[in-house]
Design an enzyme around this catalytic site. Structure first.
Site, mmCIF file in Angstrom:
data_model
loop_
_atom_site.group_PDB
_atom_site.id
_atom_site.type_symbol
_atom_site.label_atom_id
_atom_site.label_comp_id
_atom_site.label_asym_id
_atom_site.label_seq_id
_atom_site.Cartn_x
_atom_site.Cartn_y
_atom_site.Cartn_z
ATOM 1 N N SER A 211 2.713 -3.998 8.574
ATOM 2 C CA SER A 211 2.412 -2.607 8.274
ATOM 3 C C SER A 211 3.563 -1.719 8.763
ATOM 4 C CB SER A 211 1.057 -2.245 8.894
ATOM 5 O OG SER A 211 0.548 -1.032 8.413
ATOM 6 N N GLU A 344 -5.596 -5.342 -0.048
ATOM 7 C CA GLU A 344 -5.031 -4.412 0.929
ATOM 8 C C GLU A 344 -5.876 -3.165 1.150
ATOM 9 O OE1 GLU A 344 -2.406 -4.347 2.892
ATOM 10 O OE2 GLU A 344 -1.222 -6.070 2.260
ATOM 11 N N HIS A 448 -6.116 -5.443 4.597
ATOM 12 C CA HIS A 448 -4.846 -5.110 5.251
ATOM 13 C C HIS A 448 -4.869 -5.573 6.702
ATOM 14 C CE1 HIS A 448 -1.195 -2.686 5.866
ATOM 15 N NE2 HIS A 448 -1.743 -2.171 6.949
#
Length: 535
Positions: A211, A344, A448
Site C-alpha cells: 500500500s 482490493e 486490500h
C-alpha cells in the site's frame, strides 16, 4: 480547501497491516545474540529457529531542531544495548484497527530477524520491509520469524516519520514533503553498513512494501539518492499510478488525480496554511514556532496526519511525477515483483460503511453517476446488482476494484515491464482470516492487505489457516525469498511463473491444488471495457 486536502490523503483509508507486535519468549539471551554494529553492540534474542533484534536505532532522535530535518546518524553507545523489545512507534493517533497512538518522536528504530544459524561467513539475502498507511503503524508489528527461517533470509522492518512529521511541507523548509522517505533511505544505508554483522548480504537487498509502503518503494526506485541501496523491489497493492473516481472512497470526496502523491506547490501551500492556523504564520519564525509545539498539539489539528500522508513530487527527492519517471525508464535498474489482491476495494467499502456511509441498493445508482457521469449506465450494465444478489456493497467493490485498482496496477506494471524484468501476481484467496472489521453483509474476499500475513505469518495467524492456506503461505514465502535471492521467483516443484510481457503472464495465488496458476487478469477485471470507456 480542507475538504480537498482530506480527499487527497483519504483520511484513514490506507490501512496498516500485520499482526500485533510479537513478544519473545523467555529472556531469549545467550552469547549468540550479541552483534557489534558501527555504533555499538546489541543483544537480541535466540529462539529455536531465529535470532531477533528489536529497537535498534538507525538515526538520531528527530527532536528539537531535528524535527523535519533529514535523518542523521545515531550516537554511539557504551556497553551492550538491549535489543529484545521494540522501540517506540513514531507519533501517531490511536485508531480502532491500528492500535495505540504514540507521542514519542524518538522513534527511528529498526528490527532484524535472521535464521538462528546465520553467520557473516555465509551472508544471506536481505529483505527490507516498509509498512503501509503513512499515518499509523510501525515495523515491529510484522512478525518476520517464519519468513526469515523458511526462506533463509535476513528481514529488516523499520519505523519512519509519518503524516505531519514525515511529509509536512513549508516554504521555509527547502525540498520538504519527503522526510519519511529520507528516513527509509537512512535505514537502507544502515543496512549497507551493518547487516553483514547479522549474517545478511548488503550486496543483495530487496526492498518491499504494501500500500503506502509499496508506493514508497516505487519512490525509492525513482529517487536518485536511493539507487544502489537495494537490488530488487516488490510492491503489494501500491498506488504509484493510481487515481480515484469521485466518491470512490467517501461520497463527499471528489476525484483524486494522483492518489499516492501531491505536488510540492500544493504541499508548501498546505503547510503554510496549517502553520498559520497553529499561530505560526506571518510575523513569526514559522519553523522555530512549529518546532516549539508539543507533539500532542500538532496531532490535535484536525486530520493533520492524513493531510500530510502522501509524499510530494517536484523537488530534489522526486523531481517529477513518479509515473512520468516510470514511463521514461528513469528508475533503478532492478528486477521487480508487483501485484495486488483480487478484491482490493472491499476494504474501502468496509471503511466507508464503518464511517457511516454504507453502500446500499438505493445508493448504488447515485454513486455510479457521481463517479462516471454520463457513462454511469454503461457501468451499471457491466455490473448490474442482479449479478451480486442485490448486494450493492459487493457490486460497488467490484466496480472500483476493476476501475481504480486493477486498471492502474496493470498500467504501473506495463510501464515497469517495458524497461525491467517484472513478475506480476494477484493474491486471490477468497476466504483469508479477516484482520479488519468487515460488515456482516460484506464478505471480505481477497481484500486490500490480505496477502501480507501469508508472508509475515505469526503463530496466531497460522492457527487461523486451513491446511491448504498454510500451503499457499509456504509457496508464497518460497517465491518471495527465491526472488530476493536471485531476482527470479521460480522455485523447484512450484508452478512456473513467467515474466510479465504481453499482459497475460499474471500468476494467481489461491489455496488448493490448482490455486496457483496463470490468470487472464485483463479479462477477470474487465479491463477492455474500462479502456474502451476511456476513463
Amino acid at each position: 480547501m480542507r475538504r480537498r486536502l482530506i480527499a487527497v490523503t483519504v483520511a484513514a483509508a490506507l490501512l496498516v497491516t500485520g499482526t500485533s507486535a510479537y513478544t519473545l519468549g523467555g529472556d531469549g539471551m545467550d552469547d549468540g545474540a550479541v552483534v557489534r554494529t558501527e555504533y555499538g553492540e546489541v543483544k537480541g534474542s535466540v529462539e529455536a529457529e531465529n535470532r531477533v533484534f528489536q529497537g535498534i536505532p538507525y538515526a538520531a532522535p528527530p527532536v528539537g531542531d531535528l524535527r523535519w530535518a533529514p535523518p542523521t546518524k545515531p550516537a554511539a553507545w557504551e556497553g551492550v544495548r538491549d535489543a529484545t523489545r521494540p522501540g517506540s512507534p513514531c507519533p501517531q493517533l490511536p485508531t480502532p484497527y491500528g492500535g495505540e497512538g504514540s507521542v514519542d518522536e524518538d522513534c527511528l528504530f529498526l528490527n532484524v530477524t535472521a535464521p538462528r544459524d546465520a553467520t557473516p561467513g555465509e551472508p544471506l539475502p536481505v529483505m527490507v520491509w516498509i509498512h503501509g498507511n503513512g499515518s499509523i503503524g510501525s515495523g515491529d508489528v510484522f512478525d518476520a520469524r517464519r519468513l526469515a527461517a523458511s526462506g533463509e533470509v535476513a528481514v529488516v522492518t523499520l519505523n519512519y516519520r509519518m503524516g505531519v512529521f514525515g511529509a509536512f511541507g513549508h516554504p521555509d523548509l527547502p525540498d520538504s514533503g519527503t522526510i519519511g522517505l529520507q528516513d527509509q533511505r537512512a535505514a537502507l544505508r544502515w543496512v549497507q553498513d551493518n547487516i553483514g554483522a547479522f549474517g545478511g548480504d548488503p550486496a543483495n537487498v530487496t526492498l518491499f512494501g504494501v500500500s503506502f509502503g509499496a508506493t514508497a518503494t516505487a519512490a525509492h526506485m525513482i529517487a536518485p539518492a536511493s539507487r544502489g541501496l537495494f537490488h530488487k523491489a516488490i510492491m503489494h497493492s501500491g498506488f504509484a499510478t493510481l487515481d480515484a473516481p469521485a466518491g470512490a472512497l467517501y461520497p463527499q470526496l471528489g476525484a483524486i488525480e494522483h492518489f499516492g502523491w501531491k505536488t510540492s506547490e500544493e504541499n508548501l501551500a498546505t503547510g503554510a496554511m496549517v502553520a498559520a492556523e497553529l499561530g505560526c504564520g506571518e510575523g513569526t519564525d514559522a519553523m522555530a514556532c512549529l518546532r516549539a509545539k508539543g507533539v500532542e498539539e500538532l496531532l490535535a489539528y484536525p486530520q493533520v496526519m492524513n493531510i500530510f500522508q502522501t509524499y510530494a513530487f517536484g523537488n530534489a527527492e522526486l523531481p517529477v511525477l513518479p509515473e512520468t519517471s516510470l514511463a521514461a525508464g528513469d528508475f533503478a535498474d532492478v528486477p521487480v515483483m508487483a501485484g495486488a489482491t483480487r478484491d482490493e476495494h472491499r476494504t474501502f467499502v468496509a471503511i466507508r460503511a464503518l464511517s457511516g456511509f454504507p453502500m446500499t441498493e438505493p445508493e448504488y445508482e447515485p454513486a455510479l453517476r457521481q463517479a462516471f457521469g454520463d457513462d454511469w449506465k454503461a457501468v451499471a450494465g457491466q455490473y448490474p446488482l442482479t449479478d451480486y444478489d442485490g448486494n450493492a456493497g459487493l457490486a460497488y467493490s467490484a466496480v472500483m476494484t476493476d476501475r481504480m485498482w486493477a486498471m492502474n496496477i496493470q498500467r504501473q506494471n506495463r510501464l515497469i515491464a517495458a524497461h525491467r524484468p517484472l513478475y506480476f501476481f494477484e493474491f486471490a484467496d477468497q476466504e483469508p482470516p479477516e484482520e479488519f472489521p468487515f460488515p456482516e453483509d460484506l464478505p471480505s474476499g481477497a481484500y486490500h492487505n490480505a496477502d501480507i500475513s501469508y508472508l509475515f505469518r505469526s503463530p496466531e495467524f497460522t492457527e487461523q489457516l486451513r491446511p491448504d492456506q498454510r500451503e499457499l503461505s509456504e509457496a508464497m514465502i518460497g517465491y518471495w525469498t527465491r526472488f530476493a535471492r536471485t531476482g527470479d521467483p521460480n522455485t523447484e516443484g512450484a508452478p512456473a511463473w513467467r515474466p510479465y510481457a504481453d499482459g497475460r503472464q499474471v500468476l494467481s495465488l489461491a489455496p488448493g491444488s490448482d490455486g496457483i496458476a496463470p490468470v487472464d487478469y485483463a479479462a477477470e477485471h474487465r479491463l477492455a471495457f474500462w479502456e474502451d470507456l476511456g476513463v
